[in-house]
Design an enzyme around this catalytic site. Structure first.
Site, PDB file in Angstrom:
ATOM      1  N   SER A   1       0.763  -1.280  -0.184  1.00  0.00           N
ATOM      2  CA  SER A   1      -0.022   0.157  -0.130  1.00  0.00           C
ATOM      3  C   SER A   1       0.776   1.144   0.052  1.00  0.00           C
ATOM      4  O   SER A   1       0.202   2.293   0.065  1.00  0.00           O
ATOM      5  CB  SER A   1      -0.724   0.255   1.209  1.00  0.00           C
ATOM      6  OG  SER A   1      -1.679  -0.880   0.873  1.00  0.00           O
TER       7      SER A   1
ATOM      8  N   THR B   1      -1.862   2.747   4.372  1.00  0.00           N
ATOM      9  CA  THR B   1      -1.227   4.137   4.213  1.00  0.00           C
ATOM     10  C   THR B   1      -0.278   4.346   5.496  1.00  0.00           C
ATOM     11  O   THR B   1      -0.871   4.011   6.718  1.00  0.00           O
ATOM     12  CB  THR B   1      -2.192   5.061   4.221  1.00  0.00           C
ATOM     13  OG1 THR B   1      -2.887   5.062   2.908  1.00  0.00           O
ATOM     14  CG2 THR B   1      -1.578   6.617   4.070  1.00  0.00           C
TER      15      THR B   1
ATOM     16  N   THR C   1       1.665   7.043   0.548  1.00  0.00           N
ATOM     17  CA  THR C   1       0.618   5.783   0.204  1.00  0.00           C
ATOM     18  C   THR C   1       0.600   5.484  -1.295  1.00  0.00           C
ATOM     19  O   THR C   1       0.823   6.550  -2.199  1.00  0.00           O
ATOM     20  CB  THR C   1      -0.875   6.147   0.496  1.00  0.00           C
ATOM     21  OG1 THR C   1      -1.763   4.986   0.427  1.00  0.00           O
ATOM     22  CG2 THR C   1      -1.300   7.165  -0.534  1.00  0.00           C
TER      23      THR C   1
ATOM     24  N   ARG D   1      -6.897   9.257  -9.774  1.00  0.00           N
ATOM     25  CA  ARG D   1      -7.473   9.356  -8.545  1.00  0.00           C
ATOM     26  C   ARG D   1      -6.528   9.783  -7.363  1.00  0.00           C
ATOM     27  O   ARG D   1      -5.295   9.434  -7.278  1.00  0.00           O
ATOM     28  CB  ARG D   1      -7.937   8.006  -8.210  1.00  0.00           C
ATOM     29  CG  ARG D   1      -8.767   8.069  -6.737  1.00  0.00           C
ATOM     30  CD  ARG D   1      -7.763   7.533  -5.601  1.00  0.00           C
ATOM     31  NE  ARG D   1      -8.713   7.322  -4.480  1.00  0.00           N
ATOM     32  CZ  ARG D   1      -8.261   7.158  -3.100  1.00  0.00           C
ATOM     33  NH1 ARG D   1      -6.663   6.981  -3.046  1.00  0.00           N
ATOM     34  NH2 ARG D   1      -8.781   7.072  -2.078  1.00  0.00           N
ATOM     35  N   VAL D   2      -7.033  10.794  -6.760  1.00  0.00           N
ATOM     36  CA  VAL D   2      -5.903  11.164  -5.499  1.00  0.00           C
ATOM     37  C   VAL D   2      -6.850  11.263  -4.274  1.00  0.00           C
ATOM     38  O   VAL D   2      -7.998  11.579  -4.318  1.00  0.00           O
ATOM     39  CB  VAL D   2      -5.353  12.929  -5.566  1.00  0.00           C
ATOM     40  CG1 VAL D   2      -4.696  13.311  -4.471  1.00  0.00           C
ATOM     41  CG2 VAL D   2      -4.631  12.871  -6.839  1.00  0.00           C
ATOM     42  N   GLY D   3      -5.916  10.419  -3.256  1.00  0.00           N
ATOM     43  CA  GLY D   3      -6.712  10.326  -1.783  1.00  0.00           C
ATOM     44  C   GLY D   3      -6.359  11.335  -1.077  1.00  0.00           C
ATOM     45  O   GLY D   3      -6.170  12.592  -1.345  1.00  0.00           O
ATOM     46  N   ASP D   4      -6.723  11.244   0.228  1.00  0.00           N
ATOM     47  CA  ASP D   4      -6.415  12.217   1.245  1.00  0.00           C
ATOM     48  C   ASP D   4      -4.960  12.333   1.656  1.00  0.00           C
ATOM     49  O   ASP D   4      -4.656  13.233   2.332  1.00  0.00           O
ATOM     50  CB  ASP D   4      -7.076  11.769   2.686  1.00  0.00           C
ATOM     51  CG  ASP D   4      -6.650  10.423   3.121  1.00  0.00           C
ATOM     52  OD1 ASP D   4      -6.400   9.452   2.192  1.00  0.00           O
ATOM     53  OD2 ASP D   4      -6.202  10.166   4.338  1.00  0.00           O
TER      54      ASP D   4
ATOM     55  N   THR E   1      -5.453   6.905   7.922  1.00  0.00           N
ATOM     56  CA  THR E   1      -5.273   6.028   7.037  1.00  0.00           C
ATOM     57  C   THR E   1      -6.909   5.584   6.656  1.00  0.00           C
ATOM     58  O   THR E   1      -7.683   5.754   7.469  1.00  0.00           O
ATOM     59  CB  THR E   1      -4.521   4.659   7.786  1.00  0.00           C
ATOM     60  OG1 THR E   1      -4.451   3.741   6.753  1.00  0.00           O
ATOM     61  CG2 THR E   1      -5.244   4.320   8.909  1.00  0.00           C
ATOM     62  N   GLY E   2      -6.838   4.792   5.512  1.00  0.00           N
ATOM     63  CA  GLY E   2      -8.042   4.333   5.317  1.00  0.00           C
ATOM     64  C   GLY E   2      -8.812   4.807   3.902  1.00  0.00           C
ATOM     65  O   GLY E   2      -8.030   5.480   3.034  1.00  0.00           O
TER      66      GLY E   2
ATOM     67  N   GLY F   1      -9.578   7.311   1.601  1.00  0.00           N
ATOM     68  CA  GLY F   1      -9.540   8.937   1.277  1.00  0.00           C
ATOM     69  C   GLY F   1     -10.498   9.679   1.243  1.00  0.00           C
ATOM     70  O   GLY F   1     -10.492  10.746   1.510  1.00  0.00           O
TER      71      GLY F   1
END
Ligand code: GLY
Length: 333
Positions: free
Chosen positions: A90, A192, A210, A220-223, A243-244, A246
């Protein structure tokens, strides 16, 4: 009473709360009466906390501090350990790819001054946490993305390499057989690494890195690279990281929320619980399908953690009651 005298006379324990309006001679109409700031008196011992079971990462972060490094150096060096570990699917090299088979990485870093650097959607560069630091230190910007971030990394001396390992490629090929090209949104595929550290000077910094949601859509972009969501640091108060899933952390700006709740007097634990509650309330019943977890550290060295589902864990490296330093693993199951 003059402000200096007031501050001298105020007796505080390790953490006290005073109202801003009692410290400032406000002559405008802004009502600050419900705003509070903690005042820290005691010397804070160094400490490192990170999401998930990452004893090697916290140890390297800790050793960095022992050698005189700053909390920023510690967070960077700790995150690099997981980025280089191809068994961690990850983060960094060996991360699971997007649905087209490309590994793309997000990372950010924040220092004690509240400066921030981040990169998103970076291909072919393992140590994106260090690229994020270079963005912070060497550019007038705070976020670089995709091709530009990679070109910047190469110009700074980072090596381009293939991040897709045989194992992650095989898993992706298996996924393709049944997935109908739909990104996986579930509670397992998130590890993450978010790391917070306090150094010998008592300053806090943090990093987050991450490969994001497994088999995500391209782009795609997460948090994790986004300030206030995946990470937030305020050297007056403390820090938090996530974590988790996003998308859900982004919608509730969870890490900023936690730091602000701590500013208002909540403990790291209470603040993490409130942030998770916001995610749960906002998502209706959908929270059953995804995981979100937070860790937090305040400027007294107190830690907190909370998550939606079982299976979340974190690692702390700090001094124990015998004055020995050691790493402890906490499994929230
Ligand atoms: N928390 C990592 C991500 O959703 O990308």
């Amino acid at each position: 009473m003059k402000r200096r005298n007031f501050l001298k006379k105020a007796t505080v324990s390790s953490l006290s709360i005073v109202t801003v309006s009692s410290l400032l001679n406000c002559d405008n109409n802004i009502n600050l009466s419900d705003k509070t700031i903690p005042i820290i008196k005691t010397k804070i011992k160094p400490i490192v906390i990170a999401t998930w079971n990452v004893p090697n990462a916290t140890e390297i972060a800790w050793k960095t501090i022992q050698k005189g490094g700053s909390s920023l150096d510690a967070a960077e060096q700790g995150c690099r350990v997981e980025e280089a570990d191809i068994n961690n699917q990850s983060v960094g090299k060996g991360g699971r790819p997007d649905r087209d088979g490309n590994v793309t990485l997000d990372a950010c870093i924040m220092n004690k001054e509240g400066d921030y650097g981040a990169v998103t959607c970076v291909e072919d560069i393992t140590h994106v946490i260090s690229v994020a630091r270079k963005v912070m230190d060497n550019t007038p910007h705070v976020i670089l993305t995709g091709y530009g971030a990679k070109q910047f990394a190469i110009s700074e001396g980072f090596k381009a390499e293939n991040l897709l390992t045989d194992k992650s490629k095989k898993d992706w090929q298996e996924w393709q057989k049944t997935s109908k090209y739909k990104p996986i949104i579930n509670i397992e595929n998130h590890d993450t690494i978010g790391m917070l550290a306090i150094d010998e000077k008592g300053d806090i910094a943090g990093g987050c890195t991450t490969s994001g949601l497994s088999y995500k859509m391209a782009g795609r972009v997460g948090d994790s690279a986004i300030i206030g969501s995946g990470l937030f640091i305020d050297n007056e108060i403390g820090g938090a990281t996530a974590t988790g899933m996003g998308e859900e952390v982004l919608k509730t700006v969870g890490s900023f929320l936690i730091v602000e709740l701590m500013r208002q007097g909540k403990s790291p634990q209470q603040a993490c619980e409130e942030a998770v509650k916001r995610v749960v309330q906002k998502s209706g019943t959908r929270y059953k399908d995804f995981q979100v977890g937070f860790i937090a550290l305040n400027k007294s060295g107190e830690t907190g953690s909370y998550c939606i589902h079982e299976g979340f864990s974190y690692q702390v490296y700090k001094e124990n009651e015998n004055k020995n330093y050691k790493s402890e693993y906490f499994n929230k199951s």
